[in-house]
Design an enzyme around this catalytic site. Structure first.
Site, PDB file in Angstrom:
ATOM      1  N   GLU A  80       4.004   2.843   4.108  1.00  0.00           N
ATOM      2  CA  GLU A  80       3.460   1.509   4.347  1.00  0.00           C
ATOM      3  C   GLU A  80       4.568   0.460   4.404  1.00  0.00           C
ATOM      4  O   GLU A  80       5.473   0.455   3.581  1.00  0.00           O
ATOM      5  CB  GLU A  80       2.465   1.133   3.256  1.00  0.00           C
ATOM      6  CG  GLU A  80       1.224   2.009   3.201  1.00  0.00           C
ATOM      7  CD  GLU A  80       0.340   1.852   4.424  1.00  0.00           C
ATOM      8  OE1 GLU A  80       0.491   0.840   5.133  1.00  0.00           O
ATOM      9  OE2 GLU A  80      -0.518   2.739   4.653  1.00  0.00           O
ATOM     10  N   CYS A 147      -5.073   1.504  -3.008  1.00  0.00           N
ATOM     11  CA  CYS A 147      -3.697   1.793  -2.602  1.00  0.00           C
ATOM     12  C   CYS A 147      -2.912   0.501  -2.369  1.00  0.00           C
ATOM     13  O   CYS A 147      -1.783   0.351  -2.845  1.00  0.00           O
ATOM     14  CB  CYS A 147      -3.684   2.660  -1.346  1.00  0.00           C
ATOM     15  SG  CYS A 147      -4.345   4.324  -1.613  1.00  0.00           S
ATOM     16  N   HIS A 171       1.010   6.765   2.425  1.00  0.00           N
ATOM     17  CA  HIS A 171      -0.314   7.357   2.605  1.00  0.00           C
ATOM     18  C   HIS A 171      -0.189   8.749   3.235  1.00  0.00           C
ATOM     19  O   HIS A 171       0.597   8.947   4.167  1.00  0.00           O
ATOM     20  CB  HIS A 171      -1.175   6.487   3.517  1.00  0.00           C
ATOM     21  CG  HIS A 171      -2.019   5.511   2.774  1.00  0.00           C
ATOM     22  ND1 HIS A 171      -1.957   4.145   2.972  1.00  0.00           N
ATOM     23  CD2 HIS A 171      -2.980   5.702   1.816  1.00  0.00           C
ATOM     24  CE1 HIS A 171      -2.835   3.545   2.180  1.00  0.00           C
ATOM     25  NE2 HIS A 171      -3.474   4.466   1.482  1.00  0.00           N
TER      26      HIS A 171
END
Length: 216
Positions: A80, A147, A171
């Site tokens: 991310e 998350c 992820h």
């Protein structure tokens, strides 16, 4: 000795499996010369996930934190880029957190910045994953669920405390074991996910070593 802290999550949303729980149990058994790996399993609870991870950071004193989560429906391993200062679950969302919480339009830190960028070498991670034939791409949204809450919370802690820790979030797609529960989701074998995590850890270690030597 370099220290790497890796987190995963318990199952959520009615699933009986979370591949990141299996990932941290597997990576804990592996050995990287000159590196101490510690893992922590996080609850799928808003804010509690951050509190537990902060305690581990304070107790362990890691050089880097790699938080791992499941992104059902994604085909790639996706580091991310950014976390946003928002906790938000739509009223018609299929599931709340594991305590039943469904916050809407709530900041994670009312006094924090709107977004915080990863400190992990995500471009290098993706390039190395692809070189090994592992599907990978950079993600520009961690969502607004647990998350994202974890990623933002840890980066905000590092910002506020001015702690010299490299941290971020990755992820992972569903594992093949989840195909019966979620037949519409793309999956990868658990071993492929584990190999991906190995690459991510090694890339982080290499980056830390370059930084310590002043290597560009």
């Amino acid at each position: 000795m370099m220290k790497i802290l890796i987190s995963g999550f318990e199952p959520f949303g009615g699933s009986t499996i979370n591949p990141t729980e299996q990932l941290i149990r597997s990576i804990q058994r592996e050995s990287i010369p000159g590196v101490e790996i510690r893992t922590v399993l996080l609850p799928v609870y808003f804010d509690d996930c951050v509190d537990l991870l902060v305690k581990e950071i304070e107790n362990f004193g890691p050089d880097a934190v790699i938080s791992c989560g499941l992104a059902g429906g994604r085909r790639d391993i996706t580091p991310e880029r950014i976390a946003v200062n928002l906790k938000d679950i739509a009223p018609d969302a299929p599931y709340p957190d594991n305590k039943g919480a469904k916050p809407q339009d709530m900041p994670i830190n009312p006094d924090g910045p709107d977004g915080l960028m990863t400190k992990l070498p995500i471009r290098k991670m993706v390039n190395r994953l692809k070189e090994q034939g592992i599907p990978a791409s950079i993600s520009y949204t961690a969502g607004t669920f647990i998350c994202n809450n974890t990623m933002y919370g840890i980066l905000d802690y590092i910002r506020r405390k001015d702690v010299p820790v490299m941290a971020g979030f990755v992820h992972f797609p569903a594992s093949a074991e989840m195909a019966d529960e979620h037949p519409d989701w793309p999956t990868l074998p658990q071993e492929t996910l584990l190999q991906g995590l190995r690459v991510i850890v090694q890339t982080t270690v290499d980056e830390l070593q370059h930084m310590s030597k002043g290597t560009p």
